[in-house]
Motif scaffolding. Sequence first.
Motif, PDB file in Angstrom:
ATOM      1  N   UNK A  50     -44.494 -34.952   7.042  1.00 19.76           N
ATOM      2  CA  UNK A  50     -43.183 -35.609   7.173  1.00 19.76           C
ATOM      3  C   UNK A  50     -42.343 -35.466   5.898  1.00 19.76           C
ATOM      4  N   UNK A  51     -42.990 -35.087   4.788  1.00 21.82           N
ATOM      5  CA  UNK A  51     -42.248 -34.963   3.527  1.00 21.82           C
ATOM      6  C   UNK A  51     -41.384 -33.701   3.483  1.00 21.82           C
ATOM      7  N   UNK A  52     -41.606 -32.795   4.425  1.00 19.58           N
ATOM      8  CA  UNK A  52     -40.811 -31.566   4.438  1.00 19.58           C
ATOM      9  C   UNK A  52     -39.411 -31.845   4.988  1.00 19.58           C
ATOM     10  N   UNK A  53     -38.406 -31.552   4.182  1.00 21.73           N
ATOM     11  CA  UNK A  53     -37.011 -31.749   4.604  1.00 21.73           C
ATOM     12  C   UNK A  53     -36.371 -30.366   4.721  1.00 21.73           C
ATOM     13  N   UNK A  54     -36.149 -29.881   5.957  1.00 27.14           N
ATOM     14  CA  UNK A  54     -35.629 -28.502   6.121  1.00 27.14           C
ATOM     15  C   UNK A  54     -34.307 -28.272   5.386  1.00 27.14           C
ATOM     16  N   UNK A  55     -33.466 -29.291   5.302  1.00 25.74           N
ATOM     17  CA  UNK A  55     -32.152 -29.104   4.665  1.00 25.74           C
ATOM     18  C   UNK A  55     -32.251 -28.913   3.155  1.00 25.74           C
ATOM     19  N   UNK A  56     -33.417 -29.139   2.579  1.00 24.63           N
ATOM     20  CA  UNK A  56     -33.543 -28.971   1.132  1.00 24.63           C
ATOM     21  C   UNK A  56     -33.873 -27.532   0.725  1.00 24.63           C
ATOM     22  N   UNK A  57     -34.161 -26.689   1.705  1.00 26.12           N
ATOM     23  CA  UNK A  57     -34.264 -25.245   1.416  1.00 26.12           C
ATOM     24  C   UNK A  57     -32.913 -24.663   1.814  1.00 26.12           C
ATOM     25  N   UNK A  58     -32.115 -24.304   0.818  1.00 24.47           N
ATOM     26  CA  UNK A  58     -30.705 -23.982   1.078  1.00 24.47           C
ATOM     27  C   UNK A  58     -30.376 -22.538   0.726  1.00 24.47           C
ATOM     28  N   UNK A  59     -29.859 -21.858   1.719  1.00 24.58           N
ATOM     29  CA  UNK A  59     -29.342 -20.513   1.461  1.00 24.58           C
ATOM     30  C   UNK A  59     -27.923 -20.690   0.914  1.00 24.58           C
ATOM     31  N   UNK A  60     -27.665 -20.145  -0.282  1.00 25.65           N
ATOM     32  CA  UNK A  60     -26.349 -20.356  -0.894  1.00 25.65           C
ATOM     33  C   UNK A  60     -25.449 -19.131  -0.734  1.00 25.65           C
ATOM     34  N   UNK A  61     -25.906 -17.997  -1.220  1.00 22.44           N
ATOM     35  CA  UNK A  61     -25.105 -16.776  -1.135  1.00 22.44           C
ATOM     36  C   UNK A  61     -25.984 -15.616  -1.545  1.00 22.44           C
ATOM     37  N   UNK A  62     -25.669 -14.424  -1.046  1.00 20.93           N
ATOM     38  CA  UNK A  62     -26.462 -13.274  -1.511  1.00 20.93           C
ATOM     39  C   UNK A  62     -25.766 -12.552  -2.655  1.00 20.93           C
ATOM     40  N   UNK A 121     -36.159 -14.562   1.797  1.00 21.65           N
ATOM     41  CA  UNK A 121     -36.821 -15.489   0.869  1.00 21.65           C
ATOM     42  C   UNK A 121     -36.698 -16.922   1.398  1.00 21.65           C
ATOM     43  N   UNK A 122     -35.565 -17.199   2.031  1.00 16.02           N
ATOM     44  CA  UNK A 122     -35.368 -18.550   2.598  1.00 16.02           C
ATOM     45  C   UNK A 122     -36.454 -18.896   3.621  1.00 16.02           C
ATOM     46  N   UNK A 123     -36.771 -17.930   4.502  1.00 21.15           N
ATOM     47  CA  UNK A 123     -37.793 -18.219   5.512  1.00 21.15           C
ATOM     48  C   UNK A 123     -39.168 -18.407   4.850  1.00 21.15           C
ATOM     49  N   UNK A 124     -39.431 -17.603   3.822  1.00 18.03           N
ATOM     50  CA  UNK A 124     -40.690 -17.749   3.083  1.00 18.03           C
ATOM     51  C   UNK A 124     -40.733 -19.109   2.374  1.00 18.03           C
ATOM     52  N   UNK A 125     -39.599 -19.490   1.780  1.00 19.04           N
ATOM     53  CA  UNK A 125     -39.552 -20.757   1.030  1.00 19.04           C
ATOM     54  C   UNK A 125     -39.743 -21.938   1.981  1.00 19.04           C
ATOM     55  N   UNK A 126     -39.136 -21.853   3.160  1.00 15.66           N
ATOM     56  CA  UNK A 126     -39.317 -22.926   4.145  1.00 15.66           C
ATOM     57  C   UNK A 126     -40.790 -23.066   4.508  1.00 15.66           C
ATOM     58  N   UNK A 127     -41.416 -21.924   4.732  1.00 12.99           N
ATOM     59  CA  UNK A 127     -42.829 -21.935   5.127  1.00 12.99           C
ATOM     60  C   UNK A 127     -43.703 -22.472   3.987  1.00 12.99           C
ATOM     61  N   UNK A 128     -43.383 -22.042   2.753  1.00 20.33           N
ATOM     62  CA  UNK A 128     -44.176 -22.485   1.592  1.00 20.33           C
ATOM     63  C   UNK A 128     -44.041 -24.005   1.414  1.00 20.33           C
ATOM     64  N   UNK A 129     -42.824 -24.518   1.560  1.00 23.15           N
ATOM     65  CA  UNK A 129     -42.609 -25.971   1.399  1.00 23.15           C
ATOM     66  C   UNK A 129     -43.326 -26.736   2.507  1.00 23.15           C
ATOM     67  N   UNK A 130     -43.190 -26.221   3.730  1.00 22.96           N
ATOM     68  CA  UNK A 130     -43.832 -26.883   4.871  1.00 22.96           C
ATOM     69  C   UNK A 130     -45.341 -26.907   4.676  1.00 22.96           C
ATOM     70  N   UNK A 131     -45.892 -25.768   4.255  1.00 27.11           N
ATOM     71  CA  UNK A 131     -47.333 -25.666   4.063  1.00 27.11           C
ATOM     72  C   UNK A 131     -47.805 -26.558   2.917  1.00 27.11           C
ATOM     73  N   UNK A 132     -47.001 -26.612   1.851  1.00 25.80           N
ATOM     74  CA  UNK A 132     -47.344 -27.476   0.722  1.00 25.80           C
ATOM     75  C   UNK A 132     -47.411 -28.932   1.136  1.00 25.80           C
ATOM     76  N   UNK A 133     -46.451 -29.351   1.956  1.00 22.67           N
ATOM     77  CA  UNK A 133     -46.446 -30.744   2.453  1.00 22.67           C
ATOM     78  C   UNK A 133     -47.670 -30.992   3.335  1.00 22.67           C
ATOM     79  N   UNK A 134     -48.033 -29.975   4.132  1.00 16.11           N
ATOM     80  CA  UNK A 134     -49.222 -30.143   4.990  1.00 16.11           C
ATOM     81  C   UNK A 134     -50.490 -30.196   4.141  1.00 16.11           C
ATOM     82  N   UNK A 135     -50.540 -29.393   3.082  1.00 19.47           N
ATOM     83  CA  UNK A 135     -51.697 -29.430   2.162  1.00 19.47           C
ATOM     84  C   UNK A 135     -51.874 -30.834   1.579  1.00 19.47           C
ATOM     85  N   UNK A 136     -50.736 -31.493   1.338  1.00 22.72           N
ATOM     86  CA  UNK A 136     -50.787 -32.836   0.747  1.00 22.72           C
ATOM     87  C   UNK A 136     -51.073 -33.903   1.799  1.00 22.72           C
TER      88      UNK A 136
END
Lengths: 307, 218
Positions: A160-172, A141-156
Amino acid sequence: MPPLLPLGASLSEAFATLWWKAGAAALAVQDVGGDAALPLIDRNKISTLWAILFFGVVMFVVQSQAKKGKDIPIRRIAGLDALDEAIGRSTEMGRPVLYVPGIDEIKEIQTIYSMMILRHVARKTAEFGTPLIVPVKDSVVMTFAEEACKQGCMDAGRPDAFIPDNVRYLSNEQFAYCAGVAGIMNREVPAANIMLGMFFAESLILAETGFSTGAIQVAGTAKQHQLPFFVAACDYTIIGEEYFAVTAYLTREPGLLGTIRAADLTKVLAIASLVIGVVLATIYSQDLADGVLDTPFHAFKNLFDPQ
Amino acid sequence: MKREIPILLTILCGLAITWSFFSPQPVSQAVNDELLAWGTVFFSVAFLLGIGNLVRISLKQISARHPDWPYKALLLVVLFGYMIIGVAEIHGWFGIPDGQNLRRDWIYERVFQPLQATMFSLLAFYIASAAFRAFRARSLEATLLLTAGALVMIGQVPIPPFFPFAEAIGDYSVRLQGFLMAYVNAAGQKAIIMGAALGTLATGLRIVLGIERSYLSE
């Protein structure tokens, strides 16, 4: 007891036989190359297949109508309108938006759909220049979320608004993840918490922690057991089928609207079937009590359950 | 091609899995099992990506002396410490007998499970606070919710024997609670389930047929 409906037992049974024969002729032929004892299609699932085919046909018809310009109205859903309001509030307050995509794996349809909504949310936050934090429980899900955030920023138009550190894997682990998200809510104090996806026992812990931080909260899930918790603790709740209408509601694409209309028509069919079943069961209640098995009720029931 | 190939793969895999749902034929089940096995492999590999993300963000915060850096340092110590103990026990290093997960199990059962239980037990307090807010009779809907909630709650708890008509109240409250749960609550839940099932079907078809593509990169 004589049949009270024009649809007599013999006629309805004939219809049921036709129904199954049509299914068998079209689909349940023996597979020569496979196990000869097994049908190509499981007979118990033919009614499901009919429902899917009906749904698909309606979907394509409505979709083509929508593409030709026919207006397909969709009712106002307060929870979806609130998404923009929540992001706008975060922007005004200069605080981040927290997006929690549930705790299930990517093979769960609600999680997949949550990723699609995340893209819309990421586009909005990128347009407003608001940080978006996405804690995840599953590494896929983390890889999907990174891609979704990146794509959303590109849509806008703001990659540059995409911050990779803000998609955080916490624990399973469920409650370790829950503790991590509650920690983010308390330490980084997001002004908006958007919780969309598959939730289990952690739903109320997250929603109540978010409430205690004063964030505006929009939650949505199709998991009916968690809905009361969200309704009690969140400002807006997207319930059941509304959850799966988000992208159609936000984009108004004809193809997506077609599936919403198809779902509505299938629901009407299901409700009509329920009503017919209840009426037949009521009319032939005495026969059912006497153990008579050749009533129109049984013929109607056999359409859905051939046992 | 960057979009077409993933869409084609999605359609093929989606149709194969759908076919395996309807067909009991060995070949369809074999295709299904094979695809699921591939999925398991992908999930296992992706687990490393999760650990990589966790370590990267933690190291950044430690090096930047973020206010939370001690917690991040502790997280990394526990993560790698537990991993080392686990690997050591599997391979019989450091005199740890092969196949005996004594230390790993001890940490899991004595530290991790109580912490999980602690988080779970918080629910009791959160349910009380959420119910307190939800049950304030400020509107007709909230009043109905309060009334239904109170009736179900009374039906779930024993009526003390010193109450007047305790037996009759207990009997009626249990029956009323049963009625509310079996008819009113179940009807509402089934309506939500039906809507959600159709929504799931619609979303599944949209993805499998390539109508919904917002999960793909441009």
